[in-house]
Write a protein that holds these residues in place. Structure first.
Motif, mmCIF file in Angstrom:
data_model
loop_
_atom_site.group_PDB
_atom_site.id
_atom_site.type_symbol
_atom_site.label_atom_id
_atom_site.label_comp_id
_atom_site.label_asym_id
_atom_site.label_seq_id
_atom_site.Cartn_x
_atom_site.Cartn_y
_atom_site.Cartn_z
ATOM 1 N N LYS A 34 0.833 -1.192 0.000
ATOM 2 C CA LYS A 34 0.000 0.000 0.000
ATOM 3 C C LYS A 34 0.873 1.249 0.000
ATOM 4 C CE LYS A 34 -2.247 0.928 3.712
ATOM 5 N NZ LYS A 34 -3.163 0.804 4.855
ATOM 6 N N ALA A 35 1.968 1.201 0.790
ATOM 7 C CA ALA A 35 2.871 2.352 0.856
ATOM 8 C C ALA A 35 3.506 2.606 -0.507
ATOM 9 C CB ALA A 35 3.937 2.110 1.916
ATOM 10 N N VAL A 91 3.268 6.023 -2.750
ATOM 11 C CA VAL A 91 4.402 6.777 -3.304
ATOM 12 C C VAL A 91 4.170 7.006 -4.792
ATOM 13 C CG1 VAL A 91 6.875 6.687 -3.806
ATOM 14 C CG2 VAL A 91 6.014 5.917 -1.584
ATOM 15 N N LEU A 92 3.776 5.935 -5.490
ATOM 16 C CA LEU A 92 3.539 6.063 -6.932
ATOM 17 C C LEU A 92 2.417 7.060 -7.196
ATOM 18 C CD1 LEU A 92 3.763 2.302 -7.961
ATOM 19 C CD2 LEU A 92 5.307 4.131 -8.695
ATOM 20 N N ALA A 119 10.655 4.397 2.905
ATOM 21 C CA ALA A 119 10.885 4.570 4.333
ATOM 22 C C ALA A 119 10.235 5.853 4.820
ATOM 23 C CB ALA A 119 12.388 4.591 4.620
ATOM 24 N N GLU A 120 10.351 6.937 4.017
ATOM 25 C CA GLU A 120 9.743 8.204 4.420
ATOM 26 C C GLU A 120 8.229 8.056 4.515
ATOM 27 O OE1 GLU A 120 11.023 11.224 1.692
ATOM 28 O OE2 GLU A 120 13.077 11.134 2.475
ATOM 29 N N ARG A 121 7.689 7.379 3.518
ATOM 30 C CA ARG A 121 6.243 7.199 3.465
ATOM 31 C C ARG A 121 5.738 6.447 4.708
ATOM 32 N NH1 ARG A 121 1.984 9.384 0.937
ATOM 33 N NH2 ARG A 121 0.418 8.414 2.287
ATOM 34 N N ARG A 122 6.493 5.403 5.079
ATOM 35 C CA ARG A 122 6.053 4.573 6.213
ATOM 36 C C ARG A 122 6.581 5.080 7.548
ATOM 37 N NH1 ARG A 122 5.161 -1.574 6.084
ATOM 38 N NH2 ARG A 122 3.678 -0.729 7.570
ATOM 39 N N ARG A 167 -2.144 -6.737 -6.039
ATOM 40 C CA ARG A 167 -2.416 -6.818 -4.609
ATOM 41 C C ARG A 167 -2.481 -5.419 -4.005
ATOM 42 N NH1 ARG A 167 -5.321 -9.048 -2.403
ATOM 43 N NH2 ARG A 167 -5.213 -9.219 -0.164
ATOM 44 N N ALA A 168 -1.524 -4.553 -4.416
ATOM 45 C CA ALA A 168 -1.487 -3.181 -3.888
ATOM 46 C C ALA A 168 -2.774 -2.451 -4.250
ATOM 47 C CB ALA A 168 -0.274 -2.441 -4.445
#
Lengths: 488, 253
Positions: free
Chosen positions: A338-339, A343-344, A360-363, A401-402
């Motif tokens: 999902k993260a 980002v995309l 990493a920033e996103r999460r 899945r995402a």
């Protein structure tokens, strides 16, 4: 079933004649090593041991079978009360002709047990006291009378050698030829009655009201079962002892209940567990002189229960822990996917790869964590890593899945706001959990209910079937209506 | 024998621990009717059907099923007890439970035959539960459990059915499926007595209503009985004297 009956009869046909051999001595097993002792014990070589082992096996089978019904009928306490209530009968049976005559003790014990059951019935139906209280009363008072009588007998001139004290904690070595014959008869009777009336026992245990409406004599069936229960308790007394005999009823059956969902398998397993516990307890009690058999049998049964509790394939602790763990790992993977999607989405689906730093920033975690997460995705073929390992590319499966997770999340948020009228700023937390458990069918229902909406309550677009189909390398989500109904 | 009404009750009085809960019930139920039994809590709805099936001792009066004492015609009676009356963790499969519907026809000692299994399977199919035949019953939702109970009653292949709150705690889809099934049974000439506690749906579900509050307030076609006055006297507080007397009887008994 018929074959089972034949087998049972065959078993007693073989077992009974084998018992006519004579017991010489008991308890000389402590001189050799354990393996040799076990071999000697379980191959019936020693005539002295034969009675103890056979008796323990028979009582294990009977207690296991009856215990199966006791446990599913929630009558465990009844078994306990009944087993204590028989002690005065044992003592009176002994006093009848001042010897350990199996038949006199059997009759005395069964009568005392039935008297106890009648007392419980009387208290329950004529006072405001409930069954548990009535059971407690009868258990304690009958047991007290029994202890007094047993003490009296031991004070008698011949009482010391009587072996009556063995009835408290059990001594398999005290089982004689007469005892084993009686045990074989009772076991045969129990197996026969349960085979013949299995249908009736099953129906009345599950739904007594329905059974009565269908014309079955529910009371008579109940009393038959209680009588068999009293028999099982009485034949087990000698080896297990009054104090612990109820454990031989409950524990093997409880272990079996954890392992199967069908009554006939439960009964078979309970009988087998009872058999093992009985044999093992008897063997252990022979290793040292004067070890009480009852506690050892109960410990053996408890060990089986603990193993079932821990390692049972469906209801076991380990299996449940494993399922929870794998479910937690799946949720973790889906959150990473999902993260990546987020980002995309933030850069309007331009470019394919997502660097680990972005992820990493996103999460809101370290690059090291992100690397570990990326590795997880790669192991499940949801993503591939750039050669230097610093960026991640979703595979078609990963992308699907995402999309599915993001779709679930946003659809659920929309559903809560539109259909359940929950404020838009209250729905995110809930959707974080629900997104992982929504099934395809429910998702379709929700989409239909929401008229294939394309925007979530926060104005972001909901990925539809077209996005899921597109596979990897997204450019931008499908514009216009999404969802199954229209794009199919 | 075909002329005898499926259920005839005359001057039935039932007491619980000496406290009367049903007084002087008179009832003749015609064949092929879908009858709803409605009334407030404690009106004796469940007690009435249990007494009719001979599941509880009756103080006075009699019950006839197809013209015979109920004990002689038990195989012509089907029963759906309240769902909460059993332990759903019991180690049996869905199929095991439905097969129990055949036990009454088998009597003592005989085991279910292949034909019984076929009947059980058909019954499961009718409530759309055949795919769940081998499931353990605790893995079912409330609605599914209710369908299993219905399938068991269908397997009884009876002519007179008693159902105790079959709509309690079921989902909308199951409720619709049950209504459809009840109408199908009625179309096949079965008589159905359904304990029900939801007044609004009672009006549309049943041909006839039995308004019950310790005695029969009214029994008749739904459109004649579902009136403001009759419902008022069923649910209204005018029966306090009756219940006070019942209490007095219990204390003196």
């Amino acid at each position: 079933m018929k074959r089972g009956l034949q087998l049972a009869l065959l078993f007693f046909g073989i077992a009974l004649p084998a018992l006519t051999g004579h017991a010489a001595r008991i308890g000389d097993l402590s001189e050799t090593n354990i393996a040799e002792q076990a071999l000697r014990f379980f191959t019936f070589q020693d005539p002295a041991v034969r009675y103890a082992l056979l008796g323990s096996i028979l009582l294990g089978i009977t207690c296991g079978l009856l215990g199966g019904f006791i446990v599913v009928r929630k009558m465990a306490l009844v078994g306990d009360a009944l087993s204590h209530a028989v002690l005065p009968g044992v003592a009176l049976g002994f006093l009848w002709n001042m010897s350990k005559d199996p038949l006199a003790i059997f009759i005395g014990a069964v009568l005392a047990g039935l008297l106890g059951a009648a007392a419980v019935h009387l208290i329950k139906h004529t006072t405001r006291l409930k069954e548990d209280t009535a059971l407690g009363l009868v258990l304690a008072s009958f047991f007290a009378v029994g202890i007094c009588l047993v003490t009296m007998i031991q004070r008698l001139p011949t009482g010391n050698k009587s072996g009556i004290d063995k009835f408290l904690f059990g001594q398999a070595a005290a089982i004689g030829a007469g005892d084993v014959q009686l045990m074989a008869v009772v076991t045969g009777l129990a197996v026969l009655v349960i085979l013949l009336f299995y249908k009736e026992f099953l129906l009345t245990s599950f739904d007594a009201g329905f059974a009565r409406a269908a014309g079955f004599p529910v009371q008579a069936i109940h009393y038959t079962l209680m009588l068999l229960l009293a028999f099982a308790i009485v034949i087990a007394l000698q080896a297990v002892g009054v104090v612990l005999v109820s454990a031989m009823l409950i524990t093997p059956a409880a272990a079996a209940y954890l392992l199967t969902d069908r009554m006939h398998r439960l009964l078979a397993l309970a009988a087998i567990f009872g058999l093992f516990a009985g044999a093992l307890g008897a063997f252990l009690s022979f290793l040292r002189p004067n070890l009480p058999t009852g506690p050892l049998m109960v410990l053996a049964a408890t060990t089986i229960f603990v193993l079932a509790f821990l390692f049972g394939p469906r209801h076991g602790v380990l299996a449940r822990w494993w399922r929870q763990r794998s479910s937690a790992a799946r949720i973790q993977r889906e959150n990473t996917l999902k993260a990546v999607y987020h980002v995309l989405e933030a850069r309007e689906f331009k470019g394919e790869g997502v660097s680990l730093r972005e992820l990493a920033e996103r999460r809101r975690e370290t690059v090291k964590d992100a690397r570990q997460q990326a590795g997880e995705l790669r192991r499940h073929d949801f993503a591939s890593l750039q050669e230097d390992g610093n960026a991640i590319y979703l595979t078609p499966e990963g992308w699907q899945r995402a999309c599915a997770i993001v779709r679930n999340h946003r659809l659920w948020e929309l559903y809560l706001t539109n259909a359940a009228h929950i404020a838009a700023d209250h729905v995110h937390e809930d959707a974080e959990k629900i997104e992982h458990v929504l099934g395809e069918e429910v998702v379709r229902l929700i989409e239909k209910r929401l008229n294939y909406a394309t925007r979530d309550p926060h104005g972001r677009s909901i990925p539809g079937l077209a996005d899921l189909r597109r596979g990897a390398s997204p450019e931008s989500p499908a514009s216009g209506p999404t969802g199954y109904g229209r794009s199919a | 024998m075909t002329d005898a009404p499926p259920l005839e009750i005359h001057d039935l009085t039932v007491a619980y621990h000496k406290k009367p809960v049903l007084w002087g019930i008179d009832l003749v139920v015609p064949r092929g009717k879908l009858v709803g039994i409605v009334g407030p809590n404690g009106a004796g709805k469940s007690t009435l059907i249990k007494a009719a099936m001979g599941l509880m001792p009756i103080s006075s009066g009699w019950v006839k099923v197809f013209g015979e004492p109920v004990k002689k015609n038990l195989t012509r009676i089907g029963y759906v007890p309240q769902r909460e009356s059993v332990d759903w963790d019991f180690p049996v499969s869905v199929m095991d439970v439905v097969l129990m519907g055949r036990y009454g026809h088998l009597g003592l000692l005989r085991r279910p035959s292949k034909q019984d299994r076929d009947i059980a399977r058909e019954s499961l199919d009718k409530v759309k539960m055949l795919p769940y035949a081998n499931r353990q019953i605790s893995n079912l939702s409330g609605g599914q459990q209710q369908r299993v109970f219905l399938a068991r009653a269908l397997a009884q292949e009876s002519d007179l059915y008693f159902m105790d709150e079959p709509f309690a705690g079921v989902d909308a889809a199951t409720e619709a499926a049950i209504v459809e099934l009840l109408h199908e049974l009625k179309a096949r000439g079965k008589t159905l007595m359904i304990v029900h506690h939801d007044l609004p749906t009672a009006r549309s579900y049943f041909d006839m209503l039995l308004l019950l509050n310790m005695r029969v307030v009214a029994f008749g076609p739904t459109n004649e009985v579902f009136t403001h006055d009759l419902l008022q006297s069923t649910y209204g507080g005018r029966l306090t004297i009756l219940s006070e007397v019942a209490e007095a009887v219990r204390e003196k008994g």
